[in-house]
Design a protein around this motif. Structure first.
Motif, short mmCIF file in Angstrom:
data_model
loop_
_atom_site.label_atom_id
_atom_site.label_comp_id
_atom_site.label_asym_id
_atom_site.label_seq_id
_atom_site.Cartn_x
_atom_site.Cartn_y
_atom_site.Cartn_z
N TRP A 195 -5.02 -26.09 -14.97
CA TRP A 195 -3.65 -25.57 -15.01
C TRP A 195 -3.64 -24.15 -15.60
O TRP A 195 -4.26 -23.90 -16.62
CB TRP A 195 -2.80 -26.49 -15.89
N ARG B 16 7.99 -36.16 -21.49
CA ARG B 16 6.69 -36.73 -21.11
C ARG B 16 5.60 -35.75 -21.49
O ARG B 16 5.81 -34.53 -21.45
CB ARG B 16 6.68 -37.02 -19.60
N LYS B 17 4.42 -36.28 -21.80
CA LYS B 17 3.29 -35.44 -22.19
C LYS B 17 2.63 -34.81 -20.97
O LYS B 17 2.46 -35.46 -19.95
CB LYS B 17 2.22 -36.27 -22.90
N GLY B 18 2.21 -33.55 -21.13
CA GLY B 18 1.38 -32.91 -20.12
C GLY B 18 2.09 -31.85 -19.32
O GLY B 18 3.15 -31.34 -19.73
N LYS B 19 1.51 -31.51 -18.19
CA LYS B 19 2.04 -30.48 -17.31
C LYS B 19 2.81 -31.14 -16.17
O LYS B 19 2.93 -32.37 -16.12
CB LYS B 19 0.90 -29.63 -16.76
N VAL B 20 3.28 -30.32 -15.24
CA VAL B 20 4.20 -30.85 -14.22
C VAL B 20 3.58 -30.83 -12.82
O VAL B 20 4.28 -30.65 -11.83
CB VAL B 20 5.54 -30.08 -14.25
N ASN B 21 2.26 -31.04 -12.75
CA ASN B 21 1.62 -31.18 -11.44
C ASN B 21 1.92 -32.57 -10.88
O ASN B 21 2.24 -33.50 -11.64
CB ASN B 21 0.11 -30.95 -11.53
N ASP C 3 1.01 -30.59 -24.88
CA ASP C 3 2.03 -30.04 -24.00
C ASP C 3 3.04 -31.12 -23.64
O ASP C 3 2.69 -32.30 -23.52
CB ASP C 3 1.40 -29.52 -22.70
N SER D 79 13.15 -22.91 -21.41
CA SER D 79 12.17 -22.41 -22.36
C SER D 79 11.55 -21.09 -21.91
O SER D 79 10.69 -20.55 -22.61
CB SER D 79 11.09 -23.47 -22.56
N ARG E 237 9.84 -26.82 -20.88
CA ARG E 237 8.44 -27.13 -21.15
C ARG E 237 8.08 -26.55 -22.51
O ARG E 237 8.65 -25.54 -22.94
CB ARG E 237 7.54 -26.53 -20.07
N ASN F 210 0.80 -35.84 -12.48
CA ASN F 210 1.42 -36.29 -13.73
C ASN F 210 2.89 -36.65 -13.53
O ASN F 210 3.59 -36.97 -14.50
CB ASN F 210 1.28 -35.23 -14.83
N LEU G 229 -6.78 -30.82 -18.11
CA LEU G 229 -6.12 -32.02 -18.65
C LEU G 229 -6.57 -33.24 -17.86
O LEU G 229 -7.03 -33.14 -16.72
CB LEU G 229 -4.60 -31.90 -18.56
N ASP H 179 0.50 -41.96 -21.77
CA ASP H 179 1.86 -41.42 -21.81
C ASP H 179 1.97 -40.07 -21.12
O ASP H 179 2.89 -39.31 -21.40
CB ASP H 179 2.31 -41.28 -23.27
N GLY H 180 1.03 -39.77 -20.24
CA GLY H 180 1.09 -38.49 -19.54
C GLY H 180 -0.29 -37.89 -19.43
O GLY H 180 -1.18 -38.48 -18.84
N GLN H 181 -0.44 -36.71 -20.03
CA GLN H 181 -1.74 -36.04 -19.98
C GLN H 181 -2.15 -35.57 -21.37
O GLN H 181 -1.30 -35.26 -22.20
CB GLN H 181 -1.66 -34.80 -19.08
N GLU I 47 -5.61 -30.17 -8.82
CA GLU I 47 -5.78 -31.52 -9.37
C GLU I 47 -6.70 -32.33 -8.47
O GLU I 47 -6.69 -32.15 -7.25
CB GLU I 47 -4.44 -32.23 -9.57
N ARG J 273 5.11 -26.96 -26.20
CA ARG J 273 3.91 -27.52 -26.86
C ARG J 273 4.27 -27.88 -28.28
O ARG J 273 4.99 -27.12 -28.96
CB ARG J 273 2.77 -26.50 -26.84
#
Lengths: 148, 101
Positions: free
Chosen positions: A77, B15-20, B56, A56, B97, B23, A93, A98-100, A65, B99
């Motif tokens: 972030w 998966r939802k969110g960022k890649v820290n 995201d 992307s 990645r 998560n 976030l 299901d994630g963030q 975090e 949105r």
């Protein structure tokens, strides 16, 4: 003074200025993250950067975090992307099932050249650091329900 | 229920969110299973999108993960679990990645 101006122009011409700005941003966020260690209710604090060439688009990522006692993680972030322009996006976030989910979106910034990027990034980082340093930052995130 | 063959399974999971790291690691209540979906279009049992507008997301290419760690459990439909992998391994498998519009 003319010397710093000449130095700045030389940095921009060499392409070093954006890298210097990213390094400075990382240092500011490390410094801000150290303050989170001293907050009550914080179990773990982490921060990091990555530079990835996703399908992307290429992205420079910076994050902080904080994991709270109730096993909730709050994340600050910053994304930097570049193509024809530089784009800077910042978010806060927190976990959901299901994630963030996003707690706060900062205003997206677009810069057309490296010198503008340096200025815009510094402004975003200042805003993010201020949000980390707010005394009620973690309490707000813990209370806030998102996505439901 | 008939399970699709391995070749039919989508190789991108979302998966939802960022890649820290926070998560990319399962919570204690998730018993080592990190939750993913095999598309961005799934709904909750209440009919709400798993990936609502503005959220995201990131996609992991399962071909970059050990096969034993990916379970297409389909419970609920479309659900995929990535089991007992360190965040750094999952992060290296992220290929997209985005949105939701």
């Amino acid at each position: 003074m003319t010397v710093p101006l000449v130095k700045d122009l030389a940095e921009i011409a060499s392409g070093a200025a954006p890298l210097e700005a990213l390094a400075a941003a990382r240092e500011q966020l490390i410094e801000a993250s150290t303050g989170l260690h001293r907050r009550p209710n914080v179990m773990r604090v982490g921060s990091g950067v990555d530079c990835r060439g996703y399908g992307s688009g290429s992205t420079f990522e910076i994050y902080v975090e904080a994991e709270l006692e109730e096993e909730l993680t709050v994340t600050w972030w910053i994304d930097v992307t570049w193509a024809r322009t530089w784009t800077i996006e910042a978010r806060i976030l927190r976990d959901d099932d299901d994630g963030q989910a996003v707690l706060r979106e900062f205003r997206d910034r677009v810069a057309v050249d490296p010198s503008e990027f340096v200025v815009e990034l510094a402004e975003v980082v200042d805003e993010v650091v201020a949000s980390i340093e707010r005394p009620d930052a973690l309490e707000y995130a813990a209370r806030r329900r998102v996505g439901g | 229920m008939t399970n699709p063959s391995d070749d039919d399974r989508p190789f991108l999971i979302y998966r939802k969110g960022k890649v820290n790291p926070g998560n990319l690691a399962p919570r204690a209540i998730d018993a080592g299973r990190l939750s993913f979906w095999d598309s961005l279009s799934h709904l909750t049992p209440e009919g709400e999108p798993i990936f609502p507008p503005g959220v995201d997301w990131f996609a992991v290419d399962v071909r970059r993960l050990p096969a034993f760690a990916v379970e297409y459990d389909n419970s609920p439909p479309g659900h995929v679990s990535v089991v007992n992998l360190p965040p750094v391994v999952v992060k290296a498998a992220v290929v997209l990645r985005g949105r939701m519009p």
